[in-house]
Write a protein that holds these residues in place. Structure first.
Motif, PDB file in Angstrom:
ATOM      1  N   THR A 300      -3.500  34.795  18.922  1.00 35.47           N
ATOM      2  CA  THR A 300      -2.976  33.430  19.035  1.00 35.47           C
ATOM      3  C   THR A 300      -3.932  32.397  18.441  1.00 35.47           C
ATOM      4  O   THR A 300      -3.511  31.506  17.702  1.00 35.47           O
ATOM      5  CB  THR A 300      -2.708  33.084  20.511  1.00 35.47           C
ATOM      6  N   HIS A 330       2.891  30.032  24.383  1.00 41.83           N
ATOM      7  CA  HIS A 330       2.151  29.565  23.212  1.00 41.83           C
ATOM      8  C   HIS A 330       1.924  28.062  23.295  1.00 41.83           C
ATOM      9  O   HIS A 330       0.844  27.564  22.992  1.00 41.83           O
ATOM     10  CB  HIS A 330       2.911  29.890  21.928  1.00 41.83           C
ATOM     11  N   ASP A 394       5.349  35.524  15.395  1.00 34.70           N
ATOM     12  CA  ASP A 394       4.639  36.351  16.366  1.00 34.70           C
ATOM     13  C   ASP A 394       5.495  37.543  16.777  1.00 34.70           C
ATOM     14  O   ASP A 394       6.707  37.450  16.820  1.00 34.70           O
ATOM     15  CB  ASP A 394       4.318  35.506  17.604  1.00 34.70           C
ATOM     16  N   GLU A 395       4.829  38.635  17.108  1.00 37.45           N
ATOM     17  CA  GLU A 395       5.503  39.823  17.625  1.00 37.45           C
ATOM     18  C   GLU A 395       6.647  40.219  16.717  1.00 37.45           C
ATOM     19  O   GLU A 395       7.794  40.342  17.099  1.00 37.45           O
ATOM     20  CB  GLU A 395       6.003  39.587  19.047  1.00 37.45           C
ATOM     21  N   GLY A 547       3.228  39.993  24.968  1.00 40.92           N
ATOM     22  CA  GLY A 547       2.507  38.741  24.809  1.00 40.92           C
ATOM     23  C   GLY A 547       2.037  37.944  26.002  1.00 40.92           C
ATOM     24  O   GLY A 547       1.199  37.085  25.852  1.00 40.92           O
TER      25      GLY A 547
HETATM   26 MG    MG Z   1       0.206  37.401  21.642  1.00 39.50          MG
END
Ligand code: MG
Ligand code: ADP
Length: 693
Positions: A300, A330, A394-395, A547
């Motif tokens: 991150t 996030h 992300d991911e 996450g």
């Molecule tokens: Mg993460």
């Protein structure tokens, strides 16, 4: 445009003779909706019908093909008895028997006094030589259609072998030889034949060895598909790489502010990855880079710093997460840091609505908002940016390739950084991304301790719960994971709710429940309480899988661990061991354990290395299943199998690279043939990346 030779192959399956509305859905289920899909449905085995013999020599249980003269038809006295037809050759008598027979049909196909070829399994029964329901009955001049290796295709409900073989033969009849798209030297060295010849031979094998995935015939077909895939990836990548508006060349002043505000120093891996990414962003080419780092490796903060590089240069950046929970997390992580740097940010998910949403969109369109964190909602048509320059996804494994392209379309050729916690094995990396640039976070933040992982049968749950009680008294936070899979969603949900009630009885109000069926806001509230320490035990279905970051949580109990895949277990366990305290993961299984489940738990106990786990997973499950192909956006192969053809994959990757260097617009004769290949395997979306379409 699709080459004309392929037109007949991309017609619906029911345009084939003999395929009607009844058969159509079954064929679609089994192979696909187009004629071409039937070509890719290869036989799983063969029946050898080449053995021709006389009646007297036909042994019990033997598969024989015989030429006999049809004699008397003996109708059954009642429905339970078979219809019998007595046949002869010079050596003896063969009785054909049929249960539930239609006598009209039998008198027509086996007329008394005529010669017929019959093929099937012979039985010696009641001093008779019999054949029950012969597989084939043909006239003597058609004997060659029987005397061969007969392909046996995988079936589905509603299709018989004969009907399917007929449909596939119909599809094969629509094919013809095409200009060779492979390099002649490669063909020679591998002893490959042309596409058409290989396809025909794969369906009508002359030797059983052709069924081997690495026979020259099947290898060639697999290579066709792999090359189509790698070439398409190469084209997309090249197309994306070249079109960049402006290089992102920030001066670092915002990054410095954030680095100063961080409570920790960056790891060496984070530093290295950052400089690779920043250098890439500063180049004239567009960035298309994967940031691969195991769970907890600190992706991150790397994402934030790279976004800042674009913002320093006057641009905007987005960070897109696969779920609402993650997007909010996030926001929570990044907001204070963004504030420290004086950067404005917002969140945009499906939950922002009405006026609120309108305001957010304005901020993005006029450039006042510099960072947007969100979900797929960031893609919607009415979302505009003043100067989007950088997108972090992300991911990644939850997104498909086209979504990446959609997002990229929002800005003038923005730099794209894709982050994944799934340690994708190299083989899969290649098929999903081609030779995409990769930065890796190999090292974990300092002070992390290994997670102590143990495996228990479910009858130990009572003492585990007591152990957890003691842990809670000393201030630990605990994840309690219950599985929830779609097939048994209701039952699973009930089990999670029951567990929640049980634990509440034991631990009082320190327990919370979060599951995928809850409303977004409710979920957030529970997660926030857990993060803030208002509750200490979080009973969760797998929604916490990806996450979630609560460094204070150091114990995880996973119930029904036998039902989880390796990658999933690894992701789950990655939620703990994030702080400096020692962590424990308790895998609780419901016996008896199958062989694969037992191996999975053993691997979990032995290693925390995501790459080792991913490779083991690949071995245990096979590639297609590894990430759940459909939801992952990974390609599904019809002819290639990454377990059998891994070596071909790397050849194809190199081959594609060479092709794109020497003939970037696929203009040569071979290039032209390669275009046909791309269409054949439906990778033609990549063609639009060619300058000359
Ligand atoms: Mg993460
Ligand atoms: P992931 O790679 O799984 O997304 P995160 O970015 O969520 O990992 O980071 C995991 C945790 O590690 C977070 O609590 C984060 O603040 C912390 N972290 C990140 N980088 C470092 C570092 N260099 N030193 C110490 N802690 C770090």
């Amino acid at each position: 445009m699709r080459p004309e030779v392929l037109y007949p192959l991309f017609k619906p399956v029911d345009t084939l003779k003999g395929v009607g509305p009844r058969l159509k859905p079954a064929l679609e289920r089994l192979a696909g909706e187009h004629v071409v899909d039937l070509l890719w449905h290869l036989p799983a085995s063969v029946v050898d019908r080449r053995h021709q013999c006389h009646v007297a020599d036909a042994g019990h249980g033997e598969l024989c093909t015989m030429t006999v003269r049809v004699g008397e038809h003996i109708k059954p006295p009642n429905k339970r008895r078979p219809y019998r037809i007595v046949c002869h050759d010079d050596t003896g008598t063969l009785v054909l028997t049929f249960f539930h027979a239609h006598s009209d049909y039998l008198t027509k196909t086996l007329p008394e006094g005529e010669l017929r070829v019959v093929s099937g399994t012979v039985e010696h029964y009641n001093n008779e030589i019999q054949m029950t329901h012969p597989d084939h009955v043909v006239k003597v001049d058609e004997i060659d259609t029987v005397l061969r290796l007969e392909p046996v295709y995988p079936l589905t409900h509603g299709v018989t072998q004969k009907v399917l073989a007929k449909a596939i033969n119909g599809a094969l009849a629509e094919t013809k030889p095409m200009s060779e798209w492979h390099d002649q030297a490669l063909m020679d060295s591998r002893k490959w034949l042309g596409w058409h010849e290989s396809l025909m031979a794969a369906h009508e094998p002359e030797e059983a060895s052709v069924l081997d995935p690495n026979s020259v015939q099947r290898q060639r077909l697999a290579y066709d598909e792999l090359l189509a895939n790698q070439l398409a990836l190469g084209l997309v990548r090249r197309g994306m790489r070249k079109a960049k508006g402006a290089p992102n060349t920030g001066d670092g002043h915002l990054r410095q502010k954030v680095i100063d505000a961080l409570p920790f120093a960056l790891t060496g891996s984070q530093d290295t990855a950052l400089s690779e990414i920043i250098a890439d962003m500063g180049s004239d080419y567009r960035m298309l880079r994967l940031l691969q780092g195991d769970v907890g490796s600190g992706k991150t903060v790397v994402a934030l710093l790279t976004m800042l590089a674009a913002i320093e240069d006057g641009g905007q950046a987005v960070l897109m997460a696969p779920t609402e929970i993650l997007a909010r997390q996030h926001l929570k992580t990044i907001e204070p840091l963004a504030e420290a740097a004086g950067v404005t940010m917002t969140i945009l998910t499906g939950r922002e609505k009405g006026k609120n949403r309108k305001g957010i969109l304005e901020g993005l369109a006029n450039g006042e908002t510099q960072i947007a964190v969100g979900t797929h909602a960031l893609f919607q048509d009415d979302v505009d940016f003043a100067n989007l320059r950088m997108a972090v996804i992300d991911e990644q494994h939850r997104f498909g390739v086209h979504q990446r392209l959609e997002l990229a379309a929002k800005g003038q050729a923005v730099d794209v950084l894709v982050m994944t916690a799934t340690p994708i094995p190299r083989t899969l990396m290649l098929t999903a991304y081609g030779d995409m640039d990769v930065s890796r976070l190999l090292e974990k933040p300092a002070g992390r301790q290994p997670v102590d992982t143990r495996v228990f049968p479910s009858n130990k749950l009572g003492s585990i719960a007591e152990g957890v009680a003691r842990k809670l008294d000393s201030g630990t936070r605990v994840y309690w994971v219950c599985p929830l899979v779609e097939e048994s969603e209701k039952l699973d949900l009930a089990a999670a709710e029951d567990r929640f009630e049980d634990l509440k009885k034991m631990y009082g109000n320190r327990v919370g429940l979060v599951h995928g069926r809850m409303k977004g806001k409710e979920k957030d509230a529970v997660m926030a309480d857990f993060k803030d320490g208002k509750i200490d035990v979080l009973v969760a279905t797998t929604v916490i899988e990806v996450g979630v970051d609560v460094p204070e949580a150091t114990v995880m109990v996973i119930e029904h661990a036998e039902r989880f895949g390796l990658a999933q277990l690894h992701q789950l366990r990655g939620r703990i061991g994030r702080g400096t305290e020692a962590s424990q993961c308790l895998l609780v299984y419901q016996g008896p354990l199958g062989e694969v489940a037992e191996k999975r738990l053993k691997i979990m106990r032995e290693t925390e290395d995501g790459f080792v786990i991913a490779e083991e997973d690949l071995k245990l499950r096979g590639a297609g299943e590894l990430l759940g192909t459909r939801q992952s956006g990974l390609p599904e192969f019809r002819m290639a199998d990454l377990n059998d053809h891994a070596d071909l994959l790397s050849v194809a990757t190199d081959d594609a690279k060479v092709i794109l260097e020497s003939d970037p617009d696929l203009k040569t004769d071979r290039g032209n043939a390669l275009r046909t290949l791309l269409y054949l395997f439906e990778r033609d979306a990549a063609i639009k990346y060619l300058r000359s379409g």
